[in-house]
Design a protein around this motif. Structure first.
Motif, PDB file in Angstrom:
ATOM      1  N   ARG A  44       0.815  -1.228   0.000  1.00 12.05           N
ATOM      2  CA  ARG A  44       0.000   0.000   0.000  1.00 12.05           C
ATOM      3  C   ARG A  44       0.843   1.269   0.000  1.00 12.05           C
ATOM      4  N   ASP A  46       3.460   3.977  -1.521  1.00 10.27           N
ATOM      5  CA  ASP A  46       3.809   4.351  -2.893  1.00 10.27           C
ATOM      6  C   ASP A  46       5.273   4.004  -3.150  1.00 10.27           C
ATOM      7  N   GLU A  49       8.118   6.156  -1.616  1.00  2.00           N
ATOM      8  CA  GLU A  49       8.314   5.991  -0.178  1.00  2.00           C
ATOM      9  C   GLU A  49       9.000   4.669   0.130  1.00  2.00           C
ATOM     10  N   THR A  99      10.029  -1.597  -6.804  1.00  2.00           N
ATOM     11  CA  THR A  99      10.842  -0.667  -6.016  1.00  2.00           C
ATOM     12  C   THR A  99      12.246  -0.542  -6.591  1.00  2.00           C
ATOM     13  N   THR A 102      12.212   1.615  -9.539  1.00  2.00           N
ATOM     14  CA  THR A 102      12.080   3.020  -9.147  1.00  2.00           C
ATOM     15  C   THR A 102      13.425   3.583  -8.712  1.00  2.00           C
TER      16      THR A 102
END
Length: 220
Positions: A44, A46, A49, A99, A102
């Motif tokens: 949950r 983003d 983060e 992740t 990202t």
């Protein structure tokens, strides 16, 4: 980080709100619930983060996973428990991949900005049309200065990317020369290139050698 702690903390509290029986089956169920809830809470968050707190998230995940897997032996329905754990593992691996992508994108953008500035994001098309006779010397100068300043921090992939950019910039220079590049700037660029080329070749070769050595040692 505060929001991260609140969200993950709430998930663990929720997972612990099962009946506080003392038998091993109940404890096993609680540990598996905690693992599932932790993975759900990570999902949950983003991507930005997660990426900025990934080290802490992954360390906590490994601890929760170890608890859940240890609980399998005491679970009332071990087959169902194993399925739940495996499903959460798959969910986590998907989150981990997202992740990592990202993080890689963020690092890649930072590398671009360091060489060309925030307003000249060079994409996969390697478009250097913004480089002209008036700014090309400063572009080369910043390129060389940036490399010199950060060369000890680059990975093999960074060196490969920098090489691609440098070759594309050189290709653009051939066009700019026909568009009125002054002989003074051309000579200054030639001097920069003469200093840069052997240094870059050596640093890139050394970086690849060190990486191969590390890989070999890790495999032994």
């Amino acid at each position: 980080m505060k929001r991260l702690n609140l969200l993950l903390g709430a998930a663990l509290i929720a997972a612990g709100m099962t009946s506080c029986k003392t038998d091993t089956e109940q404890m096993a169920e609680q540990n598996i619930d905690r693992y599932e809830s932790y993975v759900d809470s990570i999902s949950r968050l983003d991507a930005a983060e997660r990426s900025s707190n990934w080290e802490a998230i992954n360390a906590e995940y490994e601890a929760r996973l170890a608890e859940a897997e240890a609980a399998l032996a005491d679970a009332k329905d071990s087959q169902n428990a194993e399925t739940r754990i495996n499903d959460s593992k798959t969910e986590y691996e998907n989150v981990k991949t997202e992740t990592q992508n990202t993080v890689k994108e963020t690092q890649g953008n930072a590398l671009i900005v360091s060489y060309f500035g925030p307003n000249n994001m060079v994409g996969s098309d390697l478009n250097f049309d913004w480089v002209n006779k008036d700014n090309i010397l400063s572009v080369y100068q910043n390129f060389v200065d940036t490399f010199e300043k950060n060369k000890d921090t680059y990975s093999r992939e960074d060196f490969d990317q920098i090489k691609v950019w440098y070759e594309a910039l050189d290709a653009r220079k051939n066009t700019v020369e026909k568009e009125g590049l002054s002989s003074e700037d051309n000579n200054a660029i030639a001097k920069l290139k003469l200093e840069f080329a052997p240094k870059f070749k050596w640093e890139r070769m050394t970086a690849k050698g060190e990486e191969n050595k590390d890989a070999k040692e890790a495999a032994e």
